[in-house]
Design an enzyme around this catalytic site. Structure first.
Site, PDB file in Angstrom:
ATOM      1  N   GLU A 256      64.549 107.257 114.605  1.00 29.09           N
ATOM      2  CA  GLU A 256      64.354 107.414 116.050  1.00 29.09           C
ATOM      3  C   GLU A 256      63.985 106.037 116.574  1.00 29.09           C
ATOM      4  O   GLU A 256      62.920 105.516 116.261  1.00 29.09           O
ATOM      5  CB  GLU A 256      63.202 108.390 116.332  1.00 29.09           C
ATOM      6  CG  GLU A 256      63.424 109.797 115.816  1.00 29.09           C
ATOM      7  CD  GLU A 256      64.513 110.534 116.578  1.00 29.09           C
ATOM      8  OE1 GLU A 256      64.902 110.084 117.665  1.00 29.09           O
ATOM      9  OE2 GLU A 256      64.989 111.562 116.063  1.00 29.09           O
ATOM     10  N   CYS A 293      59.416 106.256 124.283  1.00 32.55           N
ATOM     11  CA  CYS A 293      60.817 106.065 123.911  1.00 32.55           C
ATOM     12  C   CYS A 293      61.741 106.738 124.915  1.00 32.55           C
ATOM     13  O   CYS A 293      62.896 106.369 125.047  1.00 32.55           O
ATOM     14  CB  CYS A 293      61.046 106.638 122.519  1.00 32.55           C
ATOM     15  SG  CYS A 293      60.429 108.310 122.347  1.00 32.55           S
TER      16      CYS A 293
HETATM   17  P1  NAP Z   1      57.944  98.713 115.395  1.00 35.20           P
HETATM   18  O1  NAP Z   1      57.335  97.377 115.535  1.00 35.20           O
HETATM   19  O2  NAP Z   1      59.373  98.808 115.048  1.00 35.20           O
HETATM   20  O3  NAP Z   1      57.037  99.475 114.298  1.00 35.20           O
HETATM   21  C1  NAP Z   1      57.266 100.827 113.998  1.00 35.20           C
HETATM   22  C2  NAP Z   1      56.596 101.174 112.701  1.00 35.20           C
HETATM   23  O4  NAP Z   1      57.238 100.459 111.644  1.00 35.20           O
HETATM   24  C3  NAP Z   1      55.109 100.788 112.631  1.00 35.20           C
HETATM   25  O5  NAP Z   1      54.408 101.795 111.967  1.00 35.20           O
HETATM   26  C4  NAP Z   1      55.143  99.520 111.803  1.00 35.20           C
HETATM   27  O6  NAP Z   1      53.941  99.265 111.113  1.00 35.20           O
HETATM   28  C5  NAP Z   1      56.238  99.872 110.818  1.00 35.20           C
HETATM   29  N1  NAP Z   1      56.756  98.724 110.116  1.00 35.20           N
HETATM   30  C6  NAP Z   1      57.139  97.541 110.611  1.00 35.20           C
HETATM   31  N2  NAP Z   1      57.574  96.731 109.611  1.00 35.20           N
HETATM   32  C7  NAP Z   1      57.441  97.440 108.458  1.00 35.20           C
HETATM   33  C8  NAP Z   1      57.703  97.160 107.082  1.00 35.20           C
HETATM   34  N3  NAP Z   1      58.202  96.000 106.693  1.00 35.20           N
HETATM   35  N4  NAP Z   1      57.441  98.125 106.182  1.00 35.20           N
HETATM   36  C9  NAP Z   1      56.936  99.328 106.547  1.00 35.20           C
HETATM   37  N5  NAP Z   1      56.658  99.639 107.841  1.00 35.20           N
HETATM   38  C10 NAP Z   1      56.914  98.714 108.776  1.00 35.20           C
HETATM   39  O7  NAP Z   1      57.762  99.584 116.712  1.00 35.20           O
HETATM   40  P2  NAP Z   1      56.474  99.750 117.614  1.00 35.20           P
HETATM   41  O8  NAP Z   1      56.210  98.441 118.294  1.00 35.20           O
HETATM   42  O9  NAP Z   1      55.384 100.400 116.860  1.00 35.20           O
HETATM   43  O10 NAP Z   1      56.984 100.837 118.671  1.00 35.20           O
HETATM   44  C11 NAP Z   1      57.777 100.523 119.784  1.00 35.20           C
HETATM   45  C12 NAP Z   1      59.230 100.821 119.536  1.00 35.20           C
HETATM   46  O11 NAP Z   1      59.381 102.141 119.042  1.00 35.20           O
HETATM   47  C13 NAP Z   1      60.051 100.774 120.800  1.00 35.20           C
HETATM   48  O12 NAP Z   1      61.226 100.060 120.540  1.00 35.20           O
HETATM   49  C14 NAP Z   1      60.362 102.233 121.102  1.00 35.20           C
HETATM   50  O13 NAP Z   1      61.569 102.455 121.802  1.00 35.20           O
HETATM   51  C15 NAP Z   1      60.403 102.825 119.759  1.00 35.20           C
HETATM   52  N6  NAP Z   1      60.061 104.251 119.788  1.00 35.20           N
HETATM   53  C16 NAP Z   1      61.043 105.170 119.568  1.00 35.20           C
HETATM   54  C17 NAP Z   1      60.748 106.526 119.587  1.00 35.20           C
HETATM   55  C18 NAP Z   1      61.813 107.573 119.362  1.00 35.20           C
HETATM   56  O14 NAP Z   1      61.459 108.734 119.148  1.00 35.20           O
HETATM   57  N7  NAP Z   1      63.084 107.222 119.399  1.00 35.20           N
HETATM   58  C19 NAP Z   1      59.444 106.953 119.826  1.00 35.20           C
HETATM   59  C20 NAP Z   1      58.462 105.994 120.039  1.00 35.20           C
HETATM   60  C21 NAP Z   1      58.789 104.646 120.019  1.00 35.20           C
HETATM   61  P3  NAP Z   1      52.889  98.175 111.610  1.00 35.20           P
HETATM   62  O15 NAP Z   1      52.346  98.669 112.892  1.00 35.20           O
HETATM   63  O16 NAP Z   1      51.912  98.142 110.498  1.00 35.20           O
HETATM   64  O17 NAP Z   1      53.654  96.898 111.767  1.00 35.20           O
END
Ligand code: NAP
Length: 513
Positions: A256, A293
């Site tokens: 997602e 999102c």
């Molecule tokens: P993100 O930076 O992509 O991080 C998402 C998750 O991935 C976090 O838990 C992060 O952990 C983890 N992560 C990052 N690098 C990793 C790695 N190398 N190994 C394991 N886990 C890793 O996104 P965000 O800033 O939290 O959220 C914003 C984004 O999410 C936006 O682009 C939004 O559109 C999207 N979103 C989509 C939905 C949907 O349902 N489609 C819902 C909500 C949000 P850490 O925090 O520890 O880095």
């Protein structure tokens, strides 16, 4: 300093190094620290496989539903505490925080109800089956059973509680144990919600574990029966899923990701339908400070209605008060962290290369109830595209904040559909119309590029396009990740294995009851 702990192998793990600070986004004060240093990730996965899988496999759907009901109750009982922590760590106002907390308990409760209706079985029969011969001598019936692996649920920062709950609801009902990894920057409310569930002692061993901080080599260890369920940015999704072991084992991955959702005003919209458009768009731009999102990023308006729509939106956006949720005058909290603010300022500047500012400054602002120069506040911001079609930045740059761009179009369903599709795949598209011919035309022109089509009209009693309700599919094609969550059994089946049972119909009926 409060240290957020992980819950692994049936006990709490407190790291002694490698900490990342958690900050109150209204004050920039450090409120806690997080690290997963010292966790044995092989043992975590093994615990899920050897304890969680057999415990859940032994339960019927109805019994698994009782576990979900218990978790829902715990979240409801601790609602006030979780809302307070959300305000402190994510900057949400009470209504915005309840979207997360109540959304979580509501989703678990919905799946508990669904489980009850599925009864005392643990095999899910799908459809009526088909004859493979002239009579009952050879019959085919699809049935689904739990995968014997672990679901690793990685969540974004914006829904610290609903984020895990919607994945746990489907996985546990399917029969899979879950290893939750909340986003680090907002791990405090997520971790407290799990702490309350562990205290309630309602889950069998191994069903739920939580890693706060990095996941070490966990993802490299996933195999053919495991599931990686990811919510976050498209960039992170691509990075995480690009692993040899995941490819080699065809590990199931459900993503997602980003979405440049569009709201589309149809040319006939007037009266209540037009008012609904204005109200919905402003809410879907500013709720959770645009960090959803499903938030509206692109607003398609027929050229003939542009002035009216722009004035109405600017008028309503002008009433939004950014500030510290602790101040009663605040109607919209800060962005969740410093990176979010930096990215928002940078992203808005990028959009301005192809659009003019209609409302907002494009810069950080001071919030009510906050100290001057402190806090990650950013006011609601509306832009107007110079050219709706030749606007690659507007159709591709996600600014995860209360920022959206008006895109005038000629009023035809075909033009609207083509513009929406330029987003490369969205979670939701909202339309405002009472003209069902126009709507059908739009469904055919743009339906392929969205996971959900929400329609506001004179008679409709709608909840807002941003609500991911458990009854409806959450997920969209292409850039939105291609995933499928919720949607009743749609989301549950992602955690199960479909088996085509081929036998005499009498045997099929006897085995599947
Ligand atoms: P993100 O930076 O992509 O991080 C998402 C998750 O991935 C976090 O838990 C992060 O952990 C983890 N992560 C990052 N690098 C990793 C790695 N190398 N190994 C394991 N886990 C890793 O996104 P965000 O800033 O939290 O959220 C914003 C984004 O999410 C936006 O682009 C939004 O559109 C999207 N979103 C989509 C939905 C949907 O349902 N489609 C819902 C909500 C949000 P850490 O925090 O520890 O880095």
């Amino acid at each position: 300093m409060h240290t957020v702990k992980s819950y692994v192998e049936g006990r709490w793990h407190e790291a002694d190094s490698g900490f990342r600070p958690l900050v109150d986004p209204s004050t920039e004060e450090v409120i806690a620290q997080v690290s997963s240093h010292g966790i044995d990730f092989a043992a975590v996965l093994d615990h899920a496989h050897t304890e969680g899988c057999p415990s859940l496999a032994a339960l019927t759907f109805a019994e698994r539903g009782a576990l979900l009901k218990g978790m829902s109750k715990v979240l409801r009982n601790h609602r006030d505490e979780l809302l307070a922590l959300s305000a402190q760590n994510t900057g949400t106002t009470t209504p915005d925080g309840s979207f997360d907390v109540d959304g979580a308990s509501g989703t678990l409760f919905y799946y508990a109800g669904l489980a009850t209706s599925m009864g005392d079985s643990n095999v899910l029969v799908e459809g009526d089956g088909s004859a493979l011969a002239r009579d009952d001598a050879f019959w085919s019936q699809h049935a689904l059973v739990a995968r014997r692996g672990a679901a690793v649920a990685i969540n974004a920062f914006n829904f610290p509680i609903w984020g895990w709950a919607e994945k746990v609801a489907c996985a546990v009902l399917a029969g899979m144990p879950v290893i939750i990894k909340p986003a680090t920057s907002t791990a405090l409310p997520a971790a407290r919600s799990i702490e309350r569930i562990v205290e309630a002692d309602i889950l069998p061993a191994g069903v739920l574990q939580m890693i706060c901080g990095g996941t070490g080599d966990l993802l490299d260890r996933l195999g053919p029966q495991d599931v990686l369920a990811f919510t976050g940015s498209a960039d992170t999704a691509a990075k995480l899923s690009d692993r040899d072991n995941l490819r080699q084992h065809n590990t199931r991955i459900n993503i997602e990701a980003d979405s440049l959702n569009a709201a589309v005003l149809a040319p006939d919209a007037d009266g209540r339908t037009f008012d609904l458009f204005v109200k919905d768009v402003v809410r879907e731009m500013t709720q959770k400070t645009g960090q959803k999102c499903t938030a509206v990023r692109r607003i398609l308006v027929p050229t003939a209605l542009l002035d009216r729509a722009r004035e109405a939106l600017v008028d309503r956006l002008g009433a939004v008060v950014p500030g510290n949720p602790a101040d009663e005058a605040t109607t919209m909290g800060p962005l969740a962290n410093a990176d979010q603010l930096d990215d928002t300022v940078r992203g808005t500047a990028e959009l301005r290369a192809q659009a003019e500012l209609v409302h907002g400054s494009g810069e950080r602002v001071d919030g009510v109830g906050g100290d001057a120069g402190k806090g990650y506040f950013f006011g609601p911001t509306l832009l107007l595209a110079n050219d709706s079609y030749d606007a690659d930045v507007i159709h591709s740059r996600e600014v995860f904040a209360p920022v959206a761009t008006l895109l005038p179009y000629d009023g035809s369903a075909d033009h609207a559909g083509a513009l929406v599709a330029k987003g490369g795949g969205t979670l939701v598209t909202s339309t405002y119309t009472d003209d069902t011919d126009w709507l059908r035309g739009f469904l055919l022109a743009g339906g392929h590029s969205t996971g959900r089509l929400y329609v506001g009209s004179q008679e409709a009693k709608v909840l807002g396009s941003g609500v991911a309700l458990p009854q409806s599919q959450h997920g969209g094609p292409g850039r939105a990740g291609g995933g499928e969550e919720l949607g009743g059994m749609v989301g549950v089946k992602r955690y199960m294995q479909r088996v085509a049972l081929q036998a005499h119909k009498g045997v099929v009926d006897s085995v599947l009851g």
